[in-house]
Design an enzyme around this catalytic site. Structure first.
Site, PDB file in Angstrom:
ATOM      1  N   GLN A 105       6.076   4.320   6.373  1.00  0.00           N
ATOM      2  CA  GLN A 105       6.196   2.938   5.914  1.00  0.00           C
ATOM      3  C   GLN A 105       6.706   2.849   4.474  1.00  0.00           C
ATOM      4  O   GLN A 105       6.584   1.812   3.828  1.00  0.00           O
ATOM      5  CB  GLN A 105       4.831   2.241   5.999  1.00  0.00           C
ATOM      6  N   ASN A 156      -8.089  -1.745   3.752  1.00  0.00           N
ATOM      7  CA  ASN A 156      -7.508  -2.609   4.769  1.00  0.00           C
ATOM      8  C   ASN A 156      -6.934  -1.860   5.965  1.00  0.00           C
ATOM      9  O   ASN A 156      -6.869  -2.408   7.065  1.00  0.00           O
ATOM     10  CB  ASN A 156      -6.400  -3.466   4.136  1.00  0.00           C
ATOM     11  N   TYR A 167     -12.351  -0.253  19.595  1.00  0.00           N
ATOM     12  CA  TYR A 167     -12.031  -0.977  18.365  1.00  0.00           C
ATOM     13  C   TYR A 167     -13.251  -1.742  17.864  1.00  0.00           C
ATOM     14  O   TYR A 167     -13.578  -1.712  16.671  1.00  0.00           O
ATOM     15  CB  TYR A 167     -10.867  -1.930  18.639  1.00  0.00           C
ATOM     16  N   GLY A 198      -1.456 -13.524  13.306  1.00  0.00           N
ATOM     17  CA  GLY A 198      -0.088 -13.358  13.784  1.00  0.00           C
ATOM     18  C   GLY A 198       0.636 -12.223  13.079  1.00  0.00           C
ATOM     19  O   GLY A 198       1.511 -12.449  12.241  1.00  0.00           O
TER      20      GLY A 198
END
Length: 262
Positions: free
Chosen positions: A41, A92, A158, A192
């Site tokens: 990334q 995060n 999860y 989203g």
């Protein structure tokens, strides 16, 4: 002329999604930002760093696998060294997994535990050590979820990781309180982002619905009538690392538009 040191925040998984929104919001709030994400990334992380700098804040980009304790500690050290301090740690980074519990393999379970839980533990450890070294009454903020408040079918592994984050948050808050360090978590709902696009796609393989239908189904249960944005989450994180949240610790705060009520 003021000689007050600029505040510094490190955000993991910052290259996109919720982490990206958090990093930009904290830069707007006046934080210099340590941007931590996987090497894959890097381009997105560098683009984010450029945006942070256009806001007049410092930024450094660090490629790291947050499931590796050594790399997390090194990322904290590098951020504090390059940006001259550390005031907030936002753990995060995370991944999702869509599968019935009966099909989850040991390897898959190990992976999601490593990324979603171990990384938070390592972030707490590294940030607490640095805060103590600097004499800072720092803020640690972890990524939890509505799935850390209620277990969801097809998201069992999860959900388990997010319940674990809630437990780590409560325990760390108590252990670090004597140092003036607060530890809290944010619990988003249907956001989203590309992660929810992936969840939606994988759900469709099991429930037979067309892509997008699963997200629409969940979104129907949001009281405020819309899907969440990264900026919604970032606003809560801004508060949790800000001066007005100094007496708040050990909490996993729901920010889901009205889906789960606790």
């Amino acid at each position: 002329m003021s000689t007050e040191r600029r505040r510094v925040a490190l955000v993991t998984g910052a290259a996109k999604g919720i982490g990206h929104g958090i990093a930009l919001r904290l830069a707007t709030d006046g934080f210099d930002i340590g941007i931590v994400d996987l090497a894959s990334q890097r381009n997105e992380a560098e683009n984010l760093a450029d945006r942070v700098r256009t806001l007049g804040q410092g930024a450094t980009v660090i490629s790291a696998d947050v499931s590796d304790q050594r790399q997390v500690f090194e990322a904290v050290e590098e951020t504090a060294g390059q940006l001259h301090g550390l005031d907030a740690m936002v753990n995060n980074a995370g991944i999702a997994q869509v599968k019935p519990l009966s099909e989850v393999t040991p390897e898959e379970f190990d992976q999601i535990l490593s990324v979603n839980v171990a990384s938070v533990l390592f972030g707490i450890q590294a940030a607490a050590r640095k805060f103590r070294e600097l004499g800072v009454r720092g803020r640690i903020v972890n990524a939890c979820s509505i799935a850390g408040q209620s277990g969801f079918p097809m998201l069992g592994a999860y959900s388990a990781t997010k319940f674990a984050v809630k437990g780590l948050t409560q325990a760390a808050a108590q252990e670090l309180a004597a140092d003036g360090i607060t530890v809290n978590s944010y619990c988003p709902g249907i956001v989203g982002t590309s992660m929810w696009d992936t969840i939606d796609e994988l759900m469709s393989r099991y429930n037979g619905l067309e892509r997008g239908a699963t997200m629409r189904k969940y979104a129907e249960g949001i009281a405020l009538g819309r899907v969440e944005t990264p900026e919604d989450v970032a606003g809560l994180v801004s508060f949790l690392v800000g001066r007005d949240a100094g007496y708040l610790t050990g909490q996993s705060v729901l920010i889901d538009g009205g889906m789960i009520y606790r």
